[in-house]
Design a protein around this motif. Sequence first.
Motif, short mmCIF file in Angstrom:
data_model
loop_
_atom_site.label_atom_id
_atom_site.label_comp_id
_atom_site.label_asym_id
_atom_site.label_seq_id
_atom_site.Cartn_x
_atom_site.Cartn_y
_atom_site.Cartn_z
N ALA A 29 -11.04 -25.14 -60.37
CA ALA A 29 -12.24 -24.78 -61.14
C ALA A 29 -13.30 -24.17 -60.43
CB ALA A 29 -12.84 -26.35 -62.10
N ALA A 30 -13.31 -24.49 -59.12
CA ALA A 30 -14.31 -24.28 -58.10
C ALA A 30 -13.91 -22.73 -57.41
CB ALA A 30 -14.47 -25.39 -56.93
N ALA A 31 -12.39 -22.64 -57.39
CA ALA A 31 -12.17 -21.49 -56.92
C ALA A 31 -12.01 -20.34 -58.01
CB ALA A 31 -10.49 -21.62 -56.68
N SER A 32 -11.95 -20.66 -58.99
CA SER A 32 -12.00 -19.50 -60.26
C SER A 32 -13.41 -19.30 -60.50
CB SER A 32 -11.53 -20.19 -61.42
OG SER A 32 -12.03 -21.27 -61.97
N SER A 33 -14.55 -19.95 -60.20
CA SER A 33 -15.78 -19.71 -60.48
C SER A 33 -16.63 -18.92 -59.54
CB SER A 33 -16.52 -20.99 -60.56
OG SER A 33 -16.75 -21.65 -59.44
N LYS A 34 -15.91 -18.95 -58.25
CA LYS A 34 -16.37 -18.22 -57.19
C LYS A 34 -17.91 -18.56 -56.97
CE LYS A 34 -12.65 -15.72 -56.05
NZ LYS A 34 -12.00 -16.16 -55.14
N ARG A 35 -18.24 -19.67 -57.18
CA ARG A 35 -19.58 -20.20 -56.90
C ARG A 35 -19.43 -20.93 -55.66
NH1 ARG A 35 -21.52 -22.55 -62.13
NH2 ARG A 35 -22.67 -23.87 -60.86
N PRO A 36 -20.69 -21.21 -54.80
CA PRO A 36 -20.66 -22.05 -53.77
C PRO A 36 -20.21 -23.46 -54.24
CG PRO A 36 -22.70 -20.60 -53.62
CD PRO A 36 -21.97 -20.42 -54.80
N THR A 37 -19.63 -23.93 -53.46
CA THR A 37 -19.03 -25.53 -53.62
C THR A 37 -19.13 -26.31 -52.39
OG1 THR A 37 -17.50 -24.70 -55.12
CG2 THR A 37 -16.99 -26.69 -54.29
N THR A 38 -19.55 -27.48 -52.70
CA THR A 38 -19.49 -28.50 -51.31
C THR A 38 -18.17 -29.43 -51.55
OG1 THR A 38 -22.01 -28.48 -51.60
CG2 THR A 38 -20.90 -30.23 -50.18
N LEU A 39 -17.68 -29.41 -50.11
CA LEU A 39 -16.38 -30.41 -50.08
C LEU A 39 -16.86 -31.58 -49.09
CD1 LEU A 39 -13.58 -27.68 -49.60
CD2 LEU A 39 -14.43 -28.73 -51.79
N MET A 40 -16.42 -32.56 -49.22
CA MET A 40 -16.42 -33.65 -48.48
C MET A 40 -15.08 -34.01 -47.70
SD MET A 40 -18.32 -36.16 -47.03
CE MET A 40 -19.90 -36.27 -48.02
N VAL A 41 -15.08 -33.53 -46.32
CA VAL A 41 -13.81 -33.31 -45.82
C VAL A 41 -13.70 -34.47 -44.44
CG1 VAL A 41 -12.57 -31.54 -44.58
CG2 VAL A 41 -14.07 -30.87 -46.31
N PHE A 42 -12.61 -34.64 -44.40
CA PHE A 42 -12.00 -35.71 -43.32
C PHE A 42 -12.59 -35.31 -42.08
CE2 PHE A 42 -8.51 -36.64 -40.42
CZ PHE A 42 -8.84 -37.96 -40.21
N LYS A 43 -13.25 -36.12 -41.11
CA LYS A 43 -13.94 -35.75 -39.84
C LYS A 43 -14.84 -34.63 -39.60
CE LYS A 43 -10.39 -37.83 -36.77
NZ LYS A 43 -9.46 -37.72 -35.96
N ILE A 44 -14.96 -33.89 -40.76
CA ILE A 44 -16.06 -32.85 -40.80
C ILE A 44 -17.46 -33.24 -41.50
CG2 ILE A 44 -16.67 -30.71 -41.34
CD1 ILE A 44 -13.92 -29.98 -41.17
N GLY A 45 -17.21 -33.75 -42.66
CA GLY A 45 -18.30 -34.27 -43.47
C GLY A 45 -18.44 -33.15 -44.55
N GLU A 46 -19.80 -32.89 -44.96
CA GLU A 46 -19.85 -32.00 -45.90
C GLU A 46 -19.95 -30.45 -45.41
OE1 GLU A 46 -23.71 -32.47 -47.96
OE2 GLU A 46 -23.00 -34.34 -49.06
N VAL A 47 -19.32 -29.65 -46.22
CA VAL A 47 -19.11 -28.12 -45.93
C VAL A 47 -19.26 -27.50 -47.20
CG1 VAL A 47 -17.72 -26.30 -45.04
CG2 VAL A 47 -17.27 -28.54 -44.07
N THR A 48 -20.20 -26.38 -47.14
CA THR A 48 -20.58 -25.61 -48.37
C THR A 48 -20.15 -24.21 -48.65
OG1 THR A 48 -22.28 -27.23 -48.79
CG2 THR A 48 -22.28 -25.20 -49.97
N GLY A 49 -19.51 -23.92 -49.50
CA GLY A 49 -19.00 -22.33 -49.07
C GLY A 49 -18.32 -22.19 -50.48
#
Length: 86
Positions: A29-49
């Motif tokens: 859903a996030a990929a099809s919307s092409k809007r900025p999305t925040t992911l919580m990622v292992f050893k990185i934390g929050e990444v928005t893009g």
Amino acid sequence: MTADLNLKYYDLPNYDEFALQELGESLEAAASSKRPTTLMVFKIGEVTGVIEKMDATTRKIHLQTEEQGLFKIPFLEIWSVEDPAS
């Protein structure tokens, strides 16, 4: 951040089949919307893009950020998917 979600993003996520399906649907859903999305990622934390590509061959999500460039994040290292607008 992580305290609010009660997640230890330094521990690799452990998913059951239902959680994997739900995560996949959120990413699609996030990929099809092409809007900025925040992911919580292992050893990185929050990444928005913006999710540019979901590569089934390498099982990685290509996330383009404004400040840090392109991240290629393994699917199984993603804790959660959020729309920052909501």
